[in-house]
Design a protein around this motif. Structure first.
Motif, short mmCIF file in Angstrom:
data_model
loop_
_atom_site.label_atom_id
_atom_site.label_comp_id
_atom_site.label_asym_id
_atom_site.label_seq_id
_atom_site.Cartn_x
_atom_site.Cartn_y
_atom_site.Cartn_z
N LYS A 174 0.89 -1.07 0.59
CA LYS A 174 0.32 -0.27 -0.02
C LYS A 174 0.86 1.05 -0.17
N TYR A 175 2.14 1.38 0.53
CA TYR A 175 2.84 2.23 0.71
C TYR A 175 4.42 2.32 0.14
N GLU A 176 4.45 3.02 -1.26
CA GLU A 176 6.28 3.50 -1.80
C GLU A 176 6.63 3.81 -1.76
N LEU A 177 8.07 3.84 -0.84
CA LEU A 177 8.90 4.99 -0.02
C LEU A 177 9.72 4.91 -0.88
N ARG A 178 10.15 6.22 -1.43
CA ARG A 178 11.69 6.55 -1.64
C ARG A 178 12.45 7.59 -0.40
N LEU A 179 13.54 6.64 -0.28
CA LEU A 179 14.63 7.62 0.48
C LEU A 179 15.80 7.66 -0.18
N TYR A 180 16.11 9.17 -0.40
CA TYR A 180 17.22 9.74 -1.40
C TYR A 180 18.50 10.41 -0.37
N ILE A 181 19.46 9.76 -0.36
CA ILE A 181 20.85 10.01 0.31
C ILE A 181 21.50 10.08 -0.25
N ALA A 182 22.84 10.54 0.57
CA ALA A 182 24.36 10.25 -0.39
C ALA A 182 24.92 10.21 0.21
#
Length: 98
Positions: free
Chosen positions: A8-16
């Protein structure tokens, strides 16, 4: 067939890279998802040091940034995600009663 096992949840975590803030953000996100969305989420981690071109698509200006792609509308949270209540409200997740 388990209806509860639907994503139900599509999450994207942007990191460096593996900065302290990035590691903390991912750790916190995984913890919240396991507590409140068990079996209903996917997390995609995008390292902008390796794929900088992906920042433009989601208009990422600061890192770490969490983007909720599904369900719509898209929501973003910037920072290390250490404030659980703020993250849950930001993602529009109703906390599971403990």
């Amino acid at each position: 067939m388990e209806l509860d096992e639907v994503i139900k949840y599509e999450l994207r975590l942007y990191i460096a890279g593996k900065t302290a803030k990035s590691v903390t953000a991912l750790t916190n996100l995984k913890k919240y998802c396991e507590e409140h969305l068990k079996g209903q989420y996917v997390i995609e981690v995008i390292d902008l040091l390796q794929q900088p071109q992906l920042a433009e698509g989601d208009q990422i200006f600061a890192i770490p940034t969490l983007v909720r792609k599904v369900p719509e509308p898209i929501r973003k949270i910037i920072g290390d995600l250490s404030n659980e209540e703020k993250v849950l409200v930001g993602l529009n997740i109703i906390p599971v009663s403990k």
